[in-house]
Design a protein around this motif. Structure first.
Motif, PDB file in Angstrom:
ATOM      1  N   ASP A  94       1.588   1.085 -12.307  1.00 10.46           N
ATOM      2  CA  ASP A  94       1.943   1.367 -10.611  1.00 10.46           C
ATOM      3  C   ASP A  94       2.227   2.480 -10.682  1.00 10.46           C
ATOM      4  O   ASP A  94       2.280   2.516  -8.953  1.00 10.46           O
ATOM      5  N   LEU A 134      -0.309   4.644  -8.174  1.00 13.57           N
ATOM      6  CA  LEU A 134      -1.407   4.533  -6.975  1.00 13.57           C
ATOM      7  C   LEU A 134      -1.150   5.213  -5.935  1.00 13.57           C
ATOM      8  O   LEU A 134      -2.501   5.356  -5.244  1.00 13.57           O
ATOM      9  N   GLU A 173     -12.992 -10.585  -9.938  1.00 11.21           N
ATOM     10  CA  GLU A 173     -12.111 -10.926  -9.000  1.00 11.21           C
ATOM     11  C   GLU A 173     -10.128 -11.487  -9.122  1.00 11.21           C
ATOM     12  O   GLU A 173      -9.390 -11.571  -7.991  1.00 11.21           O
ATOM     13  N   ARG A 174     -10.752 -11.493 -10.524  1.00 12.07           N
ATOM     14  CA  ARG A 174      -9.640 -11.796 -10.934  1.00 12.07           C
ATOM     15  C   ARG A 174      -8.511 -10.858 -11.127  1.00 12.07           C
ATOM     16  O   ARG A 174      -7.141 -10.154 -10.949  1.00 12.07           O
ATOM     17  N   ASN A 175      -9.228  -9.433 -11.451  1.00 11.44           N
ATOM     18  CA  ASN A 175      -7.917  -8.292 -11.060  1.00 11.44           C
ATOM     19  C   ASN A 175      -8.312  -7.271 -10.491  1.00 11.44           C
ATOM     20  O   ASN A 175      -8.227  -6.370 -10.405  1.00 11.44           O
ATOM     21  N   LYS A 176      -9.335  -7.570  -9.592  1.00  8.53           N
ATOM     22  CA  LYS A 176      -9.591  -5.965  -8.844  1.00  8.53           C
ATOM     23  C   LYS A 176      -8.402  -6.056  -8.032  1.00  8.53           C
ATOM     24  O   LYS A 176      -9.037  -4.374  -7.997  1.00  8.53           O
ATOM     25  N   GLU A 177      -7.316  -5.535  -8.076  1.00 10.16           N
ATOM     26  CA  GLU A 177      -6.130  -5.326  -7.761  1.00 10.16           C
ATOM     27  C   GLU A 177      -5.240  -4.703  -8.416  1.00 10.16           C
ATOM     28  O   GLU A 177      -4.438  -3.973  -7.980  1.00 10.16           O
ATOM     29  N   SER A 178      -5.455  -4.706  -9.983  1.00  8.39           N
ATOM     30  CA  SER A 178      -5.106  -3.618 -10.538  1.00  8.39           C
ATOM     31  C   SER A 178      -4.981  -2.459 -10.560  1.00  8.39           C
ATOM     32  O   SER A 178      -6.765  -1.488 -10.106  1.00  8.39           O
ATOM     33  N   ARG A 231      -9.090   1.390 -10.851  1.00 14.42           N
ATOM     34  CA  ARG A 231      -9.376   2.766  -9.907  1.00 14.42           C
ATOM     35  C   ARG A 231      -9.842   4.002 -10.929  1.00 14.42           C
ATOM     36  O   ARG A 231     -10.095   4.719 -10.294  1.00 14.42           O
ATOM     37  N   LEU A 290     -14.319   0.265  -7.286  1.00 12.28           N
ATOM     38  CA  LEU A 290     -13.375  -1.145  -6.686  1.00 12.28           C
ATOM     39  C   LEU A 290     -14.631  -1.121  -5.465  1.00 12.28           C
ATOM     40  O   LEU A 290     -15.038  -2.207  -5.265  1.00 12.28           O
ATOM     41  N   GLU A 318     -17.034  -4.299  -4.536  1.00  8.77           N
ATOM     42  CA  GLU A 318     -16.907  -5.284  -3.253  1.00  8.77           C
ATOM     43  C   GLU A 318     -17.503  -5.476  -2.472  1.00  8.77           C
ATOM     44  O   GLU A 318     -17.964  -6.511  -1.587  1.00  8.77           O
TER      45      GLU A 318
END
Length: 347
Positions: free
Chosen positions: A261, A264, A287-292, A296, A328, A332
């Motif tokens: 975290d 980021l 789609e499920r983990n793309k915000e993790s 990056r 990423l 996208e």
């Protein structure tokens, strides 16, 4: 008996008491004197002066001092030390050392290692037993990455004077000082445990004095005694960081997640070097983990070898993770194109 040893950077001598120890782990002043003379000769002197002090073919002062020790000739040892000190004083006075150091693109690793060893021996080594008081298999396990290994990391990450380095969980500050001296970078360290942190401050002060004695420069050094999860100075430095080192060999999963975290805030191109990977094997962005934060990080696995870490003589793995948002963005873009194709096929 006390003797003095001159250095390239200052006019005063360092005093040594000439005593010998049967324990190889004890500080050996005679070995320290001779090794210091060799390093100065090998790395800071022009060839004609180097041959006078330490030559593989011509003998020199160091050779004569070793022979004097072997034959118990104290006076010959002292006479040669006096000659050495006279040479150093003259080279310091006429600017020989300043010119040699100014012409270096980087301080040679053997000299870097010696200066670090001198700083460590006079501070951390005196209280090293106290570093063993930790809870086994916890986030507070203490272990050291050795200079041969960390020098390799610096080369692989292109660390230099215009870069910012952070060691998260910096222990007694060894790597922080090493980075500042070898690469000239702005070097940060943060350590939570009180005993290592206290020794880090002591070692930093000794290191700064040693660098003055040798007449060598180093990058800015910043040490924090705090948890790196909450320290404001570390949080600000991380926004500028080029290289982060995390010895997370014994970290628990929840701490590794908290570190993710924190990543980021890292800029594009920042590099994280760790002993355990932050990117799961065969990780694929979905789609499920793309915000993790993992999405990056582009990871490369490397190997360290025997005697490059303090806790084992065996080889092991380490990981270089580079912040790279292109993965990423590519995901996208693929998703956008597939969505457009799906819409067109419905018409």
């Amino acid at each position: 008996m006390h003797v003095g040893l001159h250095y390239p950077g200052i006019g005063s001598q360092e005093k040594f008491q000439l005593v010998s120890h049967s324990d190889p782990d004890e500080f050996d002043p005679i070995a320290e004197i001779l090794t210091t003379m060799e390093k100065l000769s090998d790395h800071l002197c022009p060839p004609d002066i180097s041959d006078q002090i330490h030559s593989e073919t011509c003998g020199g002062i160091v050779y004569r001092m070793r022979r004097a020790l072997k034959h118990g000739d104290t006076q010959k040892f002292l006479d040669n030390l006096k000659t050495y000190n006279s040479i150093v004083r003259q080279c310091r006075k006429d600017g020989t050392f300043k010119r040699r150091i100014a012409g270096m693109l980087q301080i040679p690793f053997p000299l870097v290692e010696h200066i670090l060893q001198q700083s460590y021996a006079r501070t951390v080594a005196l209280e090293v037993e106290g570093l063993k008081d930790y809870q086994a298999f916890s986030n507070e396990v203490y272990g050291e990455l050795l200079p041969k290994f960390t020098s390799k990391i610096f080369r692989e990450t292109n660390l230099g004077p215009d870069k910012v380095f952070i060691d998260l969980g910096s222990g007694t500050g060894n790597v922080v000082l090493h980075a500042a001296l070898e690469t000239g970078c702005e070097s940060w360290g943060c350590e939570k445990m009180s005993k290592p942190a206290l020794l880090a401050f002591r070692q930093r002060d000794e290191f700064l004095a040693r660098c003055r004695m040798w007449g060598v420069s180093h990058g800015p050094v910043h040490l924090e005694h705090d948890t790196f999860l909450e320290n404001r100075n570390i949080a600000e430095a991380m926004k500028r960081a080029d290289v982060l080192l995390v010895n997370n060999f014994a970290f628990e999963p929840d701490l590794n997640q908290k570190l993710l975290d924190m990543f980021l805030d890292l800029k594009e191109g920042a590099i994280i070097v760790s002993l355990k990977p932050f990117v799961p094997k065969d990780h694929v962005i979905t789609e499920r983990n793309k915000e993790s934060p993992v999405g990056r990080l582009r990871m490369v696995e490397r190997e360290y070898f025997s005697r490059e870490v303090s806790w084992t003589d065996s080889a092991g793995k380490y990981y270089i993770q580079t912040v790279d948002g292109s993965m990423l963005r590519e995901y996208e873009e693929r998703e956008r194109r597939e969505s457009e194709r799906a819409r067109k096929s419905e018409k």
